[in-house]
Design a protein around this motif. Structure first.
Motif, PDB file in Angstrom:
ATOM      1  N   TRP A 123      49.756  44.699  34.990  1.00 58.18           N
ATOM      2  CA  TRP A 123      48.902  45.147  36.090  1.00 58.18           C
ATOM      3  C   TRP A 123      48.231  43.959  36.763  1.00 58.18           C
ATOM      4  O   TRP A 123      48.183  43.882  38.002  1.00 58.18           O
ATOM      5  CB  TRP A 123      47.824  46.108  35.579  1.00 58.18           C
ATOM      6  N   ALA A 124      47.672  43.034  35.984  1.00 59.41           N
ATOM      7  CA  ALA A 124      46.931  41.907  36.548  1.00 59.41           C
ATOM      8  C   ALA A 124      47.815  41.070  37.467  1.00 59.41           C
ATOM      9  O   ALA A 124      47.398  40.691  38.566  1.00 59.41           O
ATOM     10  CB  ALA A 124      46.353  41.045  35.422  1.00 59.41           C
ATOM     11  N   HIS A 125      49.024  40.793  37.031  1.00 62.19           N
ATOM     12  CA  HIS A 125      49.926  39.965  37.832  1.00 62.19           C
ATOM     13  C   HIS A 125      50.338  40.695  39.114  1.00 62.19           C
ATOM     14  O   HIS A 125      50.330  40.115  40.201  1.00 62.19           O
ATOM     15  CB  HIS A 125      51.148  39.590  36.999  1.00 62.19           C
ATOM     16  N   ARG A 126      50.669  41.964  38.973  1.00 58.30           N
ATOM     17  CA  ARG A 126      51.069  42.748  40.146  1.00 58.30           C
ATOM     18  C   ARG A 126      49.912  42.873  41.132  1.00 58.30           C
ATOM     19  O   ARG A 126      50.088  42.733  42.343  1.00 58.30           O
ATOM     20  CB  ARG A 126      51.543  44.130  39.703  1.00 58.30           C
ATOM     21  N   PHE A 127      48.708  43.147  40.633  1.00 61.39           N
ATOM     22  CA  PHE A 127      47.539  43.318  41.487  1.00 61.39           C
ATOM     23  C   PHE A 127      47.171  42.010  42.168  1.00 61.39           C
ATOM     24  O   PHE A 127      46.791  41.998  43.340  1.00 61.39           O
ATOM     25  CB  PHE A 127      46.367  43.857  40.655  1.00 61.39           C
ATOM     26  N   ARG A 128      47.309  40.902  41.431  1.00 60.90           N
ATOM     27  CA  ARG A 128      47.022  39.585  42.010  1.00 60.90           C
ATOM     28  C   ARG A 128      47.895  39.322  43.228  1.00 60.90           C
ATOM     29  O   ARG A 128      47.402  38.948  44.292  1.00 60.90           O
ATOM     30  CB  ARG A 128      47.247  38.506  40.956  1.00 60.90           C
ATOM     31  N   TYR A 129      49.190  39.537  43.058  1.00 65.24           N
ATOM     32  CA  TYR A 129      50.092  39.252  44.172  1.00 65.24           C
ATOM     33  C   TYR A 129      49.981  40.277  45.286  1.00 65.24           C
ATOM     34  O   TYR A 129      50.212  39.960  46.448  1.00 65.24           O
ATOM     35  CB  TYR A 129      51.531  39.100  43.672  1.00 65.24           C
ATOM     36  N   MET A 130      49.585  41.493  44.968  1.00 60.03           N
ATOM     37  CA  MET A 130      49.352  42.475  46.021  1.00 60.03           C
ATOM     38  C   MET A 130      48.148  42.055  46.872  1.00 60.03           C
ATOM     39  O   MET A 130      48.181  42.150  48.094  1.00 60.03           O
ATOM     40  CB  MET A 130      49.116  43.861  45.414  1.00 60.03           C
ATOM     41  N   LEU A 131      47.102  41.575  46.221  1.00 60.84           N
ATOM     42  CA  LEU A 131      45.936  41.118  46.969  1.00 60.84           C
ATOM     43  C   LEU A 131      46.238  39.858  47.771  1.00 60.84           C
ATOM     44  O   LEU A 131      45.875  39.751  48.944  1.00 60.84           O
ATOM     45  CB  LEU A 131      44.765  40.849  46.020  1.00 60.84           C
TER      46      LEU A 131
ATOM     47  N   LEU B 238      47.825  41.901  51.038  1.00 61.66           N
ATOM     48  CA  LEU B 238      46.649  41.992  51.908  1.00 61.66           C
ATOM     49  C   LEU B 238      46.300  40.666  52.562  1.00 61.66           C
ATOM     50  O   LEU B 238      45.298  40.562  53.260  1.00 61.66           O
ATOM     51  CB  LEU B 238      45.448  42.512  51.103  1.00 61.66           C
ATOM     52  N   ARG B 239      47.113  39.647  52.307  1.00 64.02           N
ATOM     53  CA  ARG B 239      46.952  38.321  52.903  1.00 64.02           C
ATOM     54  C   ARG B 239      45.566  37.712  52.618  1.00 64.02           C
ATOM     55  O   ARG B 239      44.874  37.247  53.509  1.00 64.02           O
ATOM     56  CB  ARG B 239      47.217  38.362  54.398  1.00 64.02           C
ATOM     57  N   LEU B 240      45.201  37.751  51.346  1.00 61.90           N
ATOM     58  CA  LEU B 240      43.912  37.204  50.926  1.00 61.90           C
ATOM     59  C   LEU B 240      44.082  35.929  50.100  1.00 61.90           C
ATOM     60  O   LEU B 240      43.328  35.681  49.163  1.00 61.90           O
ATOM     61  CB  LEU B 240      43.139  38.255  50.119  1.00 61.90           C
ATOM     62  N   GLU B 241      45.071  35.103  50.463  1.00 61.07           N
ATOM     63  CA  GLU B 241      45.326  33.879  49.719  1.00 61.07           C
ATOM     64  C   GLU B 241      44.113  32.964  49.684  1.00 61.07           C
ATOM     65  O   GLU B 241      43.909  32.225  48.722  1.00 61.07           O
ATOM     66  CB  GLU B 241      46.516  33.105  50.311  1.00 61.07           C
ATOM     67  N   ARG B 242      43.286  33.032  50.709  1.00 65.15           N
ATOM     68  CA  ARG B 242      42.117  32.145  50.772  1.00 65.15           C
ATOM     69  C   ARG B 242      41.106  32.451  49.671  1.00 65.15           C
ATOM     70  O   ARG B 242      40.239  31.634  49.377  1.00 65.15           O
ATOM     71  CB  ARG B 242      41.468  32.225  52.150  1.00 65.15           C
ATOM     72  N   PHE B 243      41.208  33.637  49.056  1.00 67.49           N
ATOM     73  CA  PHE B 243      40.298  34.016  47.977  1.00 67.49           C
ATOM     74  C   PHE B 243      40.951  33.895  46.603  1.00 67.49           C
ATOM     75  O   PHE B 243      40.495  34.501  45.640  1.00 67.49           O
ATOM     76  CB  PHE B 243      39.797  35.448  48.178  1.00 67.49           C
TER      77      PHE B 243
ATOM     78  N   ILE C 248      40.330  35.753  43.018  1.00 69.09           N
ATOM     79  CA  ILE C 248      41.279  36.806  42.650  1.00 69.09           C
ATOM     80  C   ILE C 248      41.918  36.534  41.293  1.00 69.09           C
ATOM     81  O   ILE C 248      42.000  37.425  40.441  1.00 69.09           O
ATOM     82  CB  ILE C 248      42.353  36.960  43.749  1.00 69.09           C
ATOM     83  N   ILE C 249      42.375  35.315  41.078  1.00 68.09           N
ATOM     84  CA  ILE C 249      43.098  34.986  39.844  1.00 68.09           C
ATOM     85  C   ILE C 249      42.234  35.202  38.605  1.00 68.09           C
ATOM     86  O   ILE C 249      42.630  35.922  37.682  1.00 68.09           O
ATOM     87  CB  ILE C 249      43.686  33.563  39.920  1.00 68.09           C
ATOM     88  N   PRO C 250      41.016  34.641  38.547  1.00 65.11           N
ATOM     89  CA  PRO C 250      40.207  34.893  37.343  1.00 65.11           C
ATOM     90  C   PRO C 250      39.784  36.358  37.207  1.00 65.11           C
ATOM     91  O   PRO C 250      39.668  36.865  36.094  1.00 65.11           O
ATOM     92  CB  PRO C 250      38.977  34.002  37.519  1.00 65.11           C
ATOM     93  N   ALA C 251      39.569  37.039  38.331  1.00 67.11           N
ATOM     94  CA  ALA C 251      39.167  38.445  38.249  1.00 67.11           C
ATOM     95  C   ALA C 251      40.287  39.296  37.673  1.00 67.11           C
ATOM     96  O   ALA C 251      40.051  40.146  36.801  1.00 67.11           O
ATOM     97  CB  ALA C 251      38.760  38.954  39.627  1.00 67.11           C
ATOM     98  N   CYS C 252      41.516  39.075  38.129  1.00 67.56           N
ATOM     99  CA  CYS C 252      42.643  39.881  37.644  1.00 67.56           C
ATOM    100  C   CYS C 252      42.938  39.596  36.175  1.00 67.56           C
ATOM    101  O   CYS C 252      42.981  40.522  35.356  1.00 67.56           O
ATOM    102  CB  CYS C 252      43.879  39.613  38.494  1.00 67.56           C
ATOM    103  N   TYR C 253      43.139  38.333  35.852  1.00 67.69           N
ATOM    104  CA  TYR C 253      43.487  38.001  34.471  1.00 67.69           C
ATOM    105  C   TYR C 253      42.287  38.154  33.535  1.00 67.69           C
ATOM    106  O   TYR C 253      42.450  38.493  32.370  1.00 67.69           O
ATOM    107  CB  TYR C 253      44.095  36.611  34.388  1.00 67.69           C
ATOM    108  N   GLY C 254      41.085  37.927  34.045  1.00 66.53           N
ATOM    109  CA  GLY C 254      39.895  38.180  33.244  1.00 66.53           C
ATOM    110  C   GLY C 254      39.742  39.657  32.925  1.00 66.53           C
ATOM    111  O   GLY C 254      39.350  40.029  31.811  1.00 66.53           O
TER     112      GLY C 254
END
Length: 117
Positions: free
Chosen positions: A74-82, A86-91, A95-101
């Protein structure tokens, strides 16, 4: 100049293994405990038997592994979806610590629950 090693291959490994485990095991569990036993298609095991199965260390290990792998999938899929959907690469720094955390915290909660049974 030293080159920093990426954890990306490890994240993709957890993604693929988690997706496979979730796709194979979760539907079976949902069918048994969500349809077959409640609707009487199969005789439901009694509470004492299920508790004895759940207290076995191998069962706990399998359920913990399923939870951990599904959460990291889920974390990996949600990370790349965001990031890409949603084109939120600038965040990415958030995003990465929130998903995997979240996956790590969920894994800790699964371990705590399984150890308390």
């Amino acid at each position: 100049m030293t080159k920093r090693k990426s954890l990306e291959p490890f994240a993709w490994l957890l993604f693929s293994v988690g997706g496979m485990a979730a796709a194979l095991l979760i539907p079976v569990l949902l069918f048994l405990f969500g349809l077959a036993f409640p609707l009487g298609w199969l005789p439901a095991p009694d509470h004492a038997y299920l508790l004895s199965v759940l207290r076995h260390p191998v069962t706990r290990l399998v359920l913990f592994g399923l939870c951990v792998l599904a959460l990291f999938h889920w974390a990996h899929r949600f990370r790349y979806m965001l990031q890409h959907g949603l084109r939120l690469e600038r965040f990415s720094a958030l995003i990465i610590p929130a998903c995997y955390g979240g996956a790590i915290i969920g894994s800790g909660a699964a371990a705590y629950i399984l150890l308390r049974v």
